[in-house]
Design an enzyme around this catalytic site. Structure first.
Site, PDB file in Angstrom:
ATOM      1  N   GLU A 169      67.413  14.279  81.529  1.00 46.21           N
ATOM      2  CA  GLU A 169      67.896  12.899  81.497  1.00 46.21           C
ATOM      3  C   GLU A 169      66.803  11.843  81.651  1.00 46.21           C
ATOM      4  O   GLU A 169      66.743  11.129  82.667  1.00 46.21           O
ATOM      5  CB  GLU A 169      68.975  12.687  82.568  1.00 46.21           C
ATOM      6  CG  GLU A 169      70.174  13.602  82.392  1.00 46.21           C
ATOM      7  CD  GLU A 169      71.356  13.235  83.272  1.00 46.21           C
ATOM      8  OE1 GLU A 169      71.182  12.460  84.225  1.00 46.21           O
ATOM      9  OE2 GLU A 169      72.459  13.723  82.998  1.00 46.21           O
ATOM     10  N   GLU A 354      75.374  19.561  80.548  1.00 46.00           N
ATOM     11  CA  GLU A 354      76.113  19.102  81.735  1.00 46.00           C
ATOM     12  C   GLU A 354      77.371  18.380  81.281  1.00 46.00           C
ATOM     13  O   GLU A 354      77.328  17.549  80.375  1.00 46.00           O
ATOM     14  CB  GLU A 354      75.312  18.090  82.578  1.00 46.00           C
ATOM     15  CG  GLU A 354      74.254  18.701  83.440  1.00 46.00           C
ATOM     16  CD  GLU A 354      73.514  17.664  84.289  1.00 46.00           C
ATOM     17  OE1 GLU A 354      74.134  16.646  84.677  1.00 46.00           O
ATOM     18  OE2 GLU A 354      72.326  17.874  84.541  1.00 46.00           O
TER      19      GLU A 354
HETATM   20  C1  FCB Z   1      73.511  13.913  86.075  1.00 42.93           C
HETATM   21  C2  FCB Z   1      72.396  14.671  86.770  1.00 42.93           C
HETATM   22  C3  FCB Z   1      72.865  15.701  87.759  1.00 42.93           C
HETATM   23  C4  FCB Z   1      74.086  15.238  88.512  1.00 42.93           C
HETATM   24  C5  FCB Z   1      75.158  14.755  87.564  1.00 42.93           C
HETATM   25  C6  FCB Z   1      76.435  14.313  88.224  1.00 42.93           C
HETATM   26  O1  FCB Z   1      73.065  12.637  85.782  1.00 42.93           O
HETATM   27  O2  FCB Z   1      71.596  15.333  85.820  1.00 42.93           O
HETATM   28  O3  FCB Z   1      71.794  16.013  88.592  1.00 42.93           O
HETATM   29  O4  FCB Z   1      73.737  14.300  89.437  1.00 42.93           O
HETATM   30  O5  FCB Z   1      74.659  13.692  86.801  1.00 42.93           O
END
Ligand code: FCB
Length: 445
Positions: A169, A354
C-alpha cells in the site's frame, strides 16, 4: 451448520485462498532482537494512536506462530500472506540481526510443512528508526537501503517463498502518513508527501531490479484502491472525485505500467517532487509478475473551495458501515479488478491481497458469532468471481486478517480477524466466519 453460499469449486482450479497478516501487527516487536521502528515512536506520542497502544507484544505471534499456522491449515487455506519486518531483520537499518532472519526461516519452513504457500511482503511499514532519523521515505537514500534489506532477506528465504511483494500500500506509506498525518511518521507536509509518493516507488523498482538479479521469480507489489464517486453531479465535485481517483487509484499503477504520473496530481505535487524524478521512471516501471489489490471501501467527495489543493472533502454515504466506519461496497472490488485488467495490466495475474472488515465482535460462552463478517466475505468473494467471469485474471484471494491484531492508529480497538484474540490472555478463538470459510474451502478429499 448452514452451507456457505460459495465454495472453492466456484473458482478456477489452482485459485489460492489465503489469509493475510503483517509483522508489526501480530509478532511483538519487543522480542527477538527487533530494532525500534517509526511505529514505536509514533505510538508513544500523545494523540496518535488509540490509548497510545503499540506493537511491543501484539499477538505474541513471535512465540505462538506454530499454533497460528495450524489455524491457517485447519481453515483449509492454501496460502498465507505475511510480512518480514525490516526493523527485525536489520535493527539499525544496515546490519542483519541473525535472530530475526532465523525467525522468518522457521516461519517459512512451518508454512511449507503445513502445505501453505508463503506469500511474502517486504515492507509492511516498519521503517527502522535509524533510517527514519535520516528522513525515512523523504530521503532518496532510504530506497537503496531498502534494496539492501530486500536482498539480505531474499538470500535466505527466496528459495522457498511462492512470491514476494516489495511494498504494501504505497498510498498509505506516502499520502496517509505524510499528507494526512494519520500513520507514522505522522507528517502533514506536501513536500515530504511528494518525495514519499515517488521514493516509495523508486524503492520498489530498486528492490525488483536487485531481486531479479538474484534470479528471484514471482515479484509483485500490493496497491490499495478506494472507490471514488462525486457526492453530486456538480462538475466541481466530479473534478475533485476524479482528482482523488488520481491520487489514490492511478498514481502508483500508472507509474508502474506506463512510467507516468497522472497530470492532475502533478498539478499539485509537481513543485515539490524530487529533482529529475523523470529519470527514475524506467526503474519504477519494470515488468512485474503479478499485481496485488487491497480493497475495503468507497468514498464520496465534494469540492471544498476553502481548502488548498486538492480542495476536497469527504461526504458521508448511506451504505451500511463496518466498525471502522467504512461503507460496505462489494461492487467496488469488481470495479477495480475489471478496470485494472482492462486499463492497466491485461492478463497479468492479479491477487486480492487484502479484503475484510472490522466488527465489534463479542466472545460469549467461548464462541464468537460474526454473521456480518460471513456476509461481507462471501459478497466480496462473489464480486471476485464475477470479475473473473468478466475477464479479470484473478488468481487468489486473501482475507484480512487471520487474527484480531494491532490496527495501527486504531490500536487494538478494531477487530478484523477470522480468529478472535483476547488481548489480556492472548487466547485465540476462531469466529463463526472462520468456520464458514473452512467449510467453503473443504477439498472433498
Ligand atoms: C490495510 C493494511 C493492513 C490493515 C488493513 C485493515 O490498509 O494493509 O495492515 O491495517 O488495512
Amino acid at each position: 451448520m448452514p452451507i456457505p453460499p460459495l465454495s472453492r469449486f466456484d473458482f478456477p482450479p489452482g485459485f489460492v485462498f489465503g489469509a493475510a497478516t503483517a509483522a508489526y501487527q501480530i509478532e511483538g516487536s519487543a522480542f527477538g532482537g527487533c530494532g525500534p521502528s517509526h511505529w514505536d515512536t509514533f505510538s508513544a506520542t500523545p494523540g496518535n494512536v488509540v490509548r497510545a497502544e503499540n506493537g511491543a507484544r501484539a499477538c505474541d505471534h513471535y512465540h505462538q506462530w506454530p499454533a497460528d499456522l495450524d489455524l491457517l491449515q485447519a481453515a483449509n487455506l492454501d496460502g498465507y500472506r505475511f510480512s518480514t519486518s525490516w526493523s527485525r531483520v536489520m535493527p539499525d537499518g544496515v546490519k542483519v540481526n541473525p535472530e530475526g532472519i532465523d525467525f522468518y526461516d522457521r516461519l517459512v519452513d512451518g508454512m511449507l510443512a503445513r502445505g501453505l504457500k508463503p506469500f511474502q511482503t517486504l515492507y509492511h511499514w516498519e521503517m527502522p528508526s535509524a533510517l527514519a532519523d535520516k528522513g525515512g521515505w523523504a530521503n532518496r537514500d532510504t530506497c537503496h537501503r531498502f534494496a539492501d534489506f530486500s536482498e539480505a532477506i531474499t538470500r535466505r528465504l527466496g528459495d522457498r517463498v511462492a512470491s514476494i511483494a516489495t511494498v504494501n500500500e504505497p498510498w498509505c506509506v506516502a499520502w496517509l502518513s505524510h499528507f494526512m498525518g494519520i500513520h507514522a511518521p505522522g507528517l502533514r507536509d506536501i513536500r515530504a508527501t511528494a518525495r514519499a509518493m515517488h521514493h516509495i516507488l523508486l524503492a520498489h523498482g530498486l528492490a525488483v531490479e536487485r531481486l531479479r538479479g538474484l534470479g528471484q521469480p514471482n515479484l509483485g507489489i500490493v496497491l490499495n484502491f478506494d472507490h471514488a464517486s462525486p457526492a453530486t453531479n456538480n462538475p466541481k465535485d466530479q473534478a475533485v472525485s476524479d482528482l482523488w481517483d488520481g491520487i489514490f487509484n492511478r498514481w502508483f499503477i500508472e507509474a508502474i505500467t506506463r512510467q507516468t504520473y497522472p497530470s492532475a496530481v502533478l498539478d499539485g505535487l509537481g513543485p515539490h517532487m524530487p529533482e529529475n524524478w523523470q529519470d527514475d521512471m524506467p526503474i519504477i516501471g519494470q515488468k512485474l509478475d503479478w499485481l496485488g489489490v487491497n480493497y475495503y471501501t468507497r468514498h464520496l467527495h465534494a469540492h471544498d473551495a476553502t481548502a488548498p489543493w486538492p480542495s476536497l472533502k469527504d461526504v458521508p454515504g448511506t451504505l451500511p458501515r463496518t466498525q471502522m466506519g467504512w461503507e460496505i461496497y462489494p461492487e467496488g472490488l469488481h470495479h477495480f479488478l475489471t478496470r485494472l485488467s482492462r486499463d492497466y495490466v491485461g492478463d497479468l495475474p492479479i491477487y486480492v491481497t487484502e479484503n475484510g472488515m472490522a466488527n465489534a465482535d463479542q466472545l460469549q460462552d467461548g464462541t464468537v458469532t460474526d454473521a456480518v463478517r460471513e456476509d461481507f466475505l462471501f459478497s466480496h468473494l462473489a464480486a471476485t468471481k464475477r470479475a473473473i467471469a468478466d475477464g479479470a485474471n484473478v488468481k487468489g484471494f486473501f482475507y484480512w486478517s487471520l487474527l484480531d491484531n494491532y490496527e495501527w492508529a486504531e490500536g487494538y480497538e478494531k477487530r478484523f480477524g477470522l480468529v478472535h484474540v483476547d488481548f489480556d490472555t492472548l487466547v485465540r478463538t476462531p469466529k463463526s466466519s472462520y468456520h464458514a470459510l473452512a467449510r467453503a474451502l473443504a477439498r472433498n478429499e
